[in-house]
Design a protein around this motif. Structure first.
Motif, PDB file in Angstrom:
ATOM      1  N   SER A 239       0.841  -1.204   0.000  1.00 19.05           N
ATOM      2  CA  SER A 239       0.000   0.000   0.000  1.00 19.05           C
ATOM      3  C   SER A 239       0.871   1.247   0.000  1.00 19.05           C
ATOM      4  O   SER A 239       2.031   1.219   0.424  1.00 19.05           O
ATOM      5  N   GLY A 240       0.290   2.363  -0.476  1.00 18.23           N
ATOM      6  CA  GLY A 240       1.001   3.632  -0.487  1.00 18.23           C
ATOM      7  C   GLY A 240       0.995   4.275   0.884  1.00 18.23           C
ATOM      8  O   GLY A 240       0.096   4.048   1.703  1.00 18.23           O
ATOM      9  N   THR A 244       1.696  10.135   0.834  1.00 19.10           N
ATOM     10  CA  THR A 244       1.932  10.168  -0.604  1.00 19.10           C
ATOM     11  C   THR A 244       0.816  10.925  -1.298  1.00 19.10           C
ATOM     12  O   THR A 244      -0.358  10.583  -1.159  1.00 19.10           O
ATOM     13  N   SER A 245       1.207  11.947  -2.029  1.00 19.94           N
ATOM     14  CA  SER A 245       0.226  12.751  -2.764  1.00 19.94           C
ATOM     15  C   SER A 245       0.870  13.235  -4.055  1.00 19.94           C
ATOM     16  O   SER A 245       1.957  13.822  -4.026  1.00 19.94           O
ATOM     17  N   SER A 247      -1.876   9.972  -5.337  1.00 16.37           N
ATOM     18  CA  SER A 247      -1.811   8.532  -5.077  1.00 16.37           C
ATOM     19  C   SER A 247      -0.928   7.839  -6.115  1.00 16.37           C
ATOM     20  O   SER A 247      -1.040   8.098  -7.319  1.00 16.37           O
ATOM     21  N   GLY A 262      -3.829   3.902  -6.735  1.00 14.58           N
ATOM     22  CA  GLY A 262      -4.301   4.272  -5.413  1.00 14.58           C
ATOM     23  C   GLY A 262      -4.820   3.121  -4.599  1.00 14.58           C
ATOM     24  O   GLY A 262      -5.003   3.257  -3.382  1.00 14.58           O
TER      25      GLY A 262
END
Length: 453
Positions: A239-240, A244-245, A247, A262
């Protein structure tokens, strides 16, 4: 006599004395301070108080043209002034020369101010370079550059110590990008203060640059159990990071399908002994300004299982040659790594020390592998042979093989040769039979003739 002396005095009074002449005339120049924009022209007026001046003019390496004059003044045009200089204005009066100087200062205001953010998109927590450059400005010793974040001054630099010949200025700083810096405005202000040269304050600013911050920490790789028992089902997820931006796109090595951007990637795994030491990786990719950035997190799986003594690593029958250095070959498998103990006639046998093989080593050894999950035992039979026995056995085997090959060869030969001989002799036998029949016919004919058949 008195009349003669008066006339001499009157004549002497008419002759000018040098000291008196220097006191009664002056030389001046206008303007008293000259500030000229780079490449422009300057008008200079040189004058004197001497009523009847002699030779006069100005001395300069600049291009000059006399444009006007009067009894006690001259005016000159200086063209294409590109560097600082000192001009001399001179007049002579009654054989005495006086001069005065004019300092000319060239200036170029900061008309172009360039600001760079490198990169304009930066990951949170990473270094950002802010650079301001003014390609043409003089004099640099009167210049200051100020870097601004919004209205806050980040850094200010003066150029007092820079060489006068230089006509460009630059300031660079490195800052650490913070999350609150996202969408902040950065600018650079240049100021040229010429008040010390009789001029004013020139200032200019760069275009505003907007900084974008993206959070791109490494992705998160999670295993339901890091040390599962063999045969157990576990979930592996990729998973991120929450920071994190935008996604990222995720990919879990070994997962059958790639998730949508995402979304979390996952894998359901039934652990096997062969999975012990298997590496998993979670990869996150993010596209920023046409460039794809990739970060990876890796993890290793440790599968726990009981000890095993397999034939390939721990053969049950082993042959040693007498007089050679030998060690009992037995490598257990298992996780955690098992300990191995082998006994011979009730005595623990040293596994890590080579021993010279003797007939006394012939026998059966009992080996036991143990870890926290259990244990397993196996009997290993060791046969010690002499070197001559080994050679004799080898020779015997070679002889047996040679005899076998010979027997097979002879059998094939015997099976093949009669057929060949039969095929070769068949025409000749047929010929003999035909000859016998011919002779029989002749004899029969002769007999018939004798008996009038």
């Amino acid at each position: 006599m008195e009349m003669l002396l008066f006339r001499v005095w009157a004549l002497l009074a008419m002759i000018p004395f040098p000291g008196a002449t220097e006191e009664i005339f002056e030389v001046s120049v206008w303007p008293d301070q000259a500030l000229v924009k780079l490449g422009q022209s300057l008008m200079v007026n040189c004058s004197t108080t001497c009523p009847y001046p002699g030779p006069s003019g100005i001395e300069t390496f600049l291009k000059k043209t006399q444009v006007d004059k009067g009894p006690q003044w001259k005016e000159f045009l200086l063209e294409d002034v590109t560097e600082n200089s000192v001009l001399q204005c001179f007049f002579s009066c009654a054989g005495i020369q006086k001069d005065t100087s004019l300092g000319i200062t060239v200036y170029q205001p900061p008309e172009q101010v360039i600001l760079e953010l490198q990169p304009s998109w930066v990951a949170m927590g990473e270094a950002l370079t802010v650079k301001c450059h003014v390609p043409r400005v003089v004099p640099l010793e009167n210049l200051s550059l100020t870097l601004l974040q919004g209205n806050q001054e980040l850094h200010r630099k003066n150029f007092m110590s820079l060489a006068v010949a230089s006509q460009s200025a630059e300031v660079t700083i490195n800052v650490k990008a913070q999350r609150e810096d996202d969408r902040c405005n950065f600018s650079c202000r240049a100021e040229l203060d010429l008040s010390s040269h009789g001029g004013g304050l020139f200032h200019s600013s760069s275009a505003i640059k907007v900084l974008r911050i993206f959070g791109f920490p490494p992705p998160i790789l999670e295993m339901e159990e890091l040390y599962p028992l063999a045969g157990r089902d576990i979930n592996v997820t990729c998973s991120g990071h929450v920071l994190t931006s935008p996604s990222p796109t995720l990919r879990l090595k070994g997962a059958p399908d790639a998730p949508a951007p995402g979304e979390t990637a996952w894998l359901l795994l039934t652990t096997r002994e062969e999975d012990n030491g298997r590496n998993f990786s979670c990869e996150a990719s993010l596209e920023v300004q046409g460039q794809r950035l990739i970060k990876t997190t890796a993890m290793q799986l440790h599968v726990l299982y009981k000890p095993r003594l397999e034939e390939s690593d721990c053969p049950g029958n082993q042959t040693w040659v007498k007089g050679t250095e030998q060690m009992l070959m037995c490598i257990p498998k298992g996780n955690p790594t098992p300990t191995l103990v082998c006994t011979w006639n009730g005595v623990i046998f040293k596994l890590d020390v080579p021993q010279k093989a003797t007939q006394n080593h012939t026998g059966t050894y009992c080996c036991t592998a143990t870890n926290q999950l259990g244990s397993v035992s196996k009997d290993i039979t060791v046969l010690v042979q002499g070197l001559d026995e080994g050679i004799s056995s080898t020779i015997f085997i070679i002889i047996i093989v040679a005899l076998g090959v010979g027997v097979v060869t002879i059998a094939l030969y015997l099976n093949y040769k009669p057929c060949k001989i039969e095929r070769q002799k068949l025409p000749y036998r047929q010929k003999e039979k035909n000859e016998e029949e011919s002779q029989f016919a002749v004899q029969r004919g002769e007999k018939c003739n004798a008996h009038n058949c």
